[in-house]
Design a protein around this motif. Structure first.
Motif, PDB file in Angstrom:
ATOM      1  N   THR A 273      -1.907   3.978  -6.686  1.00  0.00           N
ATOM      2  CA  THR A 273      -3.085   4.781  -6.379  1.00  0.00           C
ATOM      3  C   THR A 273      -2.778   5.724  -5.220  1.00  0.00           C
ATOM      4  O   THR A 273      -2.475   5.283  -4.115  1.00  0.00           O
ATOM      5  CB  THR A 273      -4.271   3.872  -6.014  1.00  0.00           C
ATOM      6  N   LYS A 274      -2.868   7.013  -5.480  1.00  0.00           N
ATOM      7  CA  LYS A 274      -2.453   8.005  -4.493  1.00  0.00           C
ATOM      8  C   LYS A 274      -3.238   7.893  -3.196  1.00  0.00           C
ATOM      9  O   LYS A 274      -2.677   7.990  -2.099  1.00  0.00           O
ATOM     10  CB  LYS A 274      -2.606   9.412  -5.076  1.00  0.00           C
ATOM     11  N   SER A 275      -4.552   7.690  -3.297  1.00  0.00           N
ATOM     12  CA  SER A 275      -5.370   7.629  -2.090  1.00  0.00           C
ATOM     13  C   SER A 275      -4.989   6.447  -1.212  1.00  0.00           C
ATOM     14  O   SER A 275      -5.208   6.476  -0.002  1.00  0.00           O
ATOM     15  CB  SER A 275      -6.848   7.536  -2.466  1.00  0.00           C
ATOM     16  N   VAL A 276      -4.425   5.408  -1.795  1.00  0.00           N
ATOM     17  CA  VAL A 276      -3.990   4.240  -1.021  1.00  0.00           C
ATOM     18  C   VAL A 276      -2.631   4.494  -0.397  1.00  0.00           C
ATOM     19  O   VAL A 276      -2.422   4.268   0.796  1.00  0.00           O
ATOM     20  CB  VAL A 276      -3.948   2.978  -1.902  1.00  0.00           C
ATOM     21  N   ARG A 277      -1.673   4.959  -1.188  1.00  0.00           N
ATOM     22  CA  ARG A 277      -0.305   5.097  -0.665  1.00  0.00           C
ATOM     23  C   ARG A 277      -0.164   6.238   0.336  1.00  0.00           C
ATOM     24  O   ARG A 277       0.752   6.232   1.149  1.00  0.00           O
ATOM     25  CB  ARG A 277       0.690   5.269  -1.807  1.00  0.00           C
TER      26      ARG A 277
ATOM     27  N   SER B 219       1.759   1.814  -3.470  1.00  0.00           N
ATOM     28  CA  SER B 219       0.644   1.687  -4.397  1.00  0.00           C
ATOM     29  C   SER B 219       0.656   2.780  -5.469  1.00  0.00           C
ATOM     30  O   SER B 219       0.914   3.952  -5.170  1.00  0.00           O
ATOM     31  CB  SER B 219      -0.687   1.746  -3.636  1.00  0.00           C
TER      32      SER B 219
ATOM     33  N   GLN C  30       0.823  -1.206   0.000  1.00  0.00           N
ATOM     34  CA  GLN C  30       0.000   0.000   0.000  1.00  0.00           C
ATOM     35  C   GLN C  30       0.861   1.262   0.000  1.00  0.00           C
ATOM     36  O   GLN C  30       0.531   2.251  -0.648  1.00  0.00           O
ATOM     37  CB  GLN C  30      -0.947  -0.002   1.196  1.00  0.00           C
TER      38      GLN C  30
END
Length: 605
Positions: free
Chosen positions: A489-493, A487, A484
């Motif tokens: 995906t910005k919202s995840v990392r 990731s 994560q």
């Protein structure tokens, strides 16, 4: 040191730093005199009852099932070995008992599976040898099938790391098990098991030579006569070496996962590429579900899809001198890199090193290689670890610095000085930032902290703990957390799920388990001399207690955001003898937008 991502706001850094600075060192009190004990949660509704959550991701049930299967195999093979003893077949008995040795995943990093497909037993095999060879092969194959089925169930239950370990054992017990070989990245080519890259080289009529690397099979004779190809013509090896001293004409060494460009020597480039190949195989086995998602592993284990594609090579530049290295790297960053030994830039994907005839330590090589492998596997289109959760980025790289090739294409981790330093900081110096507060540190707060050496050590110590404690109890949770952090995906990392939630435990429990795990490590090692003649396991009465830091998002009693550690009114014990050794924080150095801002290797503790 991993190079930075650019363009980070100054104000956010400073505010975040001031908030986190109030949540310093440390925990490990058994219970509070009022309220809820650390590591427990109070049920909602105001009933006052305390509920302790269970870990629903406990892999022990599958380990027990694997142990039961192995014990049945061991009993069967021991009986077969005794039959050999009765026939006075010492060689047969020894071979059978060798096949019954336990499999340990840690040792498998040095395991090289046989390249050749196992041939059938010869028709004229002596009857005495056939008497144990046939049942031995059958027992190993049956056990491998049972274990592979268990691996599939283990993966479905949410334990990809242990499932991968089981697949590795399947391949050791039955080297010709097609599904296991497929999961491990092999394809069958005639009577050999090879990688997809090796299969492509074979189709292109190229061969591997330990002196020359991959070359066209019809050019071996010219190489052995001292000739070398350069821009569609052949030169003497001496003339080629002169030309390639200019890095623009550098040698290029291509292996399965790497492209090494160097102007030092072809031999050194080849040696470097081979070291990196061994390391990357170990690293992928250490973090299997990072490089293959659980869903990808499920598909591969179910037989879906074909062979793995040939990977795009990771690029490494290896310079003949430090001056050439500095001149090249300065084009990528304005950091102080004169004293660095290596650096990796996520933006370009290139790792840079140089030849130092007085230095044989490869810790920087493996540190930067870890950054490159993680970044290359999950390229993020933006920053990672900038606002929070920076520690695992450097923690995992520091943890693998002690990697040592063991010969035969394998490798293992040696004594890690950072992990032993983390033990000393915790048990002797009583320094530790609780896990939840540690996760709140972003890149700049982490690296601008005056206690950066201790923080780097703690990061390595936590990685060691999460990967190894209690037979890898937290390994899957850590790998998922790391995935994560990296990731795409910005919202995840930017908001990875903490390990205690992924593992379904309380954060205080992790802190206490970490301390217990650190106590079990040796006080000193021949390569890491003890710095304190006293044992870290001295009587508890002689050890200063750790002080509890405020919970994440809150403040210690009477404190205000931004107060330095140990100020009056902080609500902590003011007796210096009970305080951790921690200098006052200094103000963070401003981030310069558009530049690489990570601390270079020279400043990496």
């Amino acid at each position: 040191m991993r190079a930075t991502w650019a363009g980070m706001p100054v104000l956010a850094r400073c505010v975040s730093f001031m908030l986190v600075s109030c949540m310093v060192v440390s925990v490990f009190v058994g219970a509070s005199t009022a309220g809820v004990a650390i590591g427990q949660t109070r049920e909602s509704g105001g009933s006052g009852r305390v509920a302790v959550r269970r870990n629903r991701r406990d892999v022990s049930v599958y380990r027990q099932q694997a142990a039961e299967r192995f014990n049945r195999l061991a009993r069967e093979l021991e009986q077969l070995a005794r039959d050999c003893d009765e026939r006075e077949d010492a060689a047969g008995a020894a071979a059978v008992r060798e096949s019954a040795r336990p499999f340990t995943p840690g040792n498998a990093s040095g395991l090289r599976l046989p390249r050749a497909v196992t041939p059938p037993l010869a028709a004229d095999l002596p009857e005495g040898e056939r008497a144990w060879q046939v049942p031995l092969r059958a027992a190993r194959k049956n056990y491998a099938e049972e274990l592979y089925s268990l691996a599939q169930k283990t993966l479905a239950a949410g334990h990809p790391a242990y499932a991968f370990d089981l697949v590795r054992e399947v391949a050791e017990r039955d080297p010709d098990h097609p599904p296991a070989r497929r999961v491990l990245g092999y394809v069958r080519l005639g009577d050999e098991w090879v990688s997809p890259f090796e299969a492509r080289m074979a189709r292109e009529r190229k061969i591997w030579d330990d002196r020359f690397g991959w070359i066209a099979s019809d050019q071996l004779g010219r190489y052995e006569q001292g000739e070398r190809p350069f821009k569609a013509r052949w030169l003497s090896a001496e003339r080629e070496a002169e030309i390639r001293r200019d890095f623009a004409n550098a040698w290029e060494v291509r292996t399965e996962h790497y492209l090494v460009r160097t102007n030092q020597s072809f031999e050194r480039g080849l040696d470097l590429a081979q070291k990196l190949e061994v390391f990357q195989e170990f690293f992928r086995q250490l973090l299997p579900a990072f490089f293959e998602t659980p869903e990808q592993l499920r598909q591969m284990m179910a037989g879906a899809g074909g062979a793995k594609p040939v990977p795009k090579p990771l690029v490494v530049h290896y310079y003949r001198t430090r001056d050439e290295y500095v001149a090249a790297v300065r084009k990528e960053t304005q950091q102080r890199i004169e004293q660095t030994r290596g650096i990796f830039f996520p933006r370009t994907g290139v790792a840079h090193f140089f030849h130092d005839p007085e230095q044989s330590d490869d810790s920087t090589l493996y540190h930067e290689a870890a950054h490159q492998l993680l970044s290359g596997a999950r390229p993020a289109h933006g920053e990672i670890g900038v606002e929070n959760d920076f520690w695992p980025i450097e923690g995992i790289a520091c943890y693998v610095e002690s990697f040592v090739p063991t010969g035969g294409g394998g490798g293992a981790l040696g004594v890690n000085q950072r992990v032993l330093a983390a033990r000393q900081h915790l048990l002797q110096e009583r320094y530790y930032i609780p896990y939840t507060a540690f996760c709140q540190l972003g890149m700049h707060e982490y690296q601008a902290d005056p206690e950066i050496k201790r923080n780097y050590a703690q990061g390595a110590g936590l990685v060691h703990f999460f990967l190894n404690h209690d037979e890898g109890r937290y390994r899957d949770a850590f790998i998922e957390y790391l995935s994560q952090v990296y990731s795409p995906t910005k919202s995840v990392r930017t908001r990875p799920e903490p390990i205690y939630r992924l593992a379904d435990v309380e954060p205080g429990d992790l802190d206490r388990e970490y301390e217990r795990a650190m106590r079990e490590l040796p006080v000193a090692s021949p390569s890491v001399p003890a710095t304190d003649p006293r044992s870290a396991d001295a009587d508890e009465a002689t050890r200063p207690p750790l002080q509890r830091s405020p919970e994440p998002g809150g403040e210690s009693p009477g404190a205000t955001a931004g107060e330095p550690d140990g100020d009056e009114g902080s609500g902590r014990d003011s007796n210096p003898s009970t305080q951790p050794l921690r200098p006052a924080r200094k103000q963070p150095v401003p981030i310069q937008p558009g530049r690489d801002n990570r601390r270079p290797d020279a400043e990496r503790p």
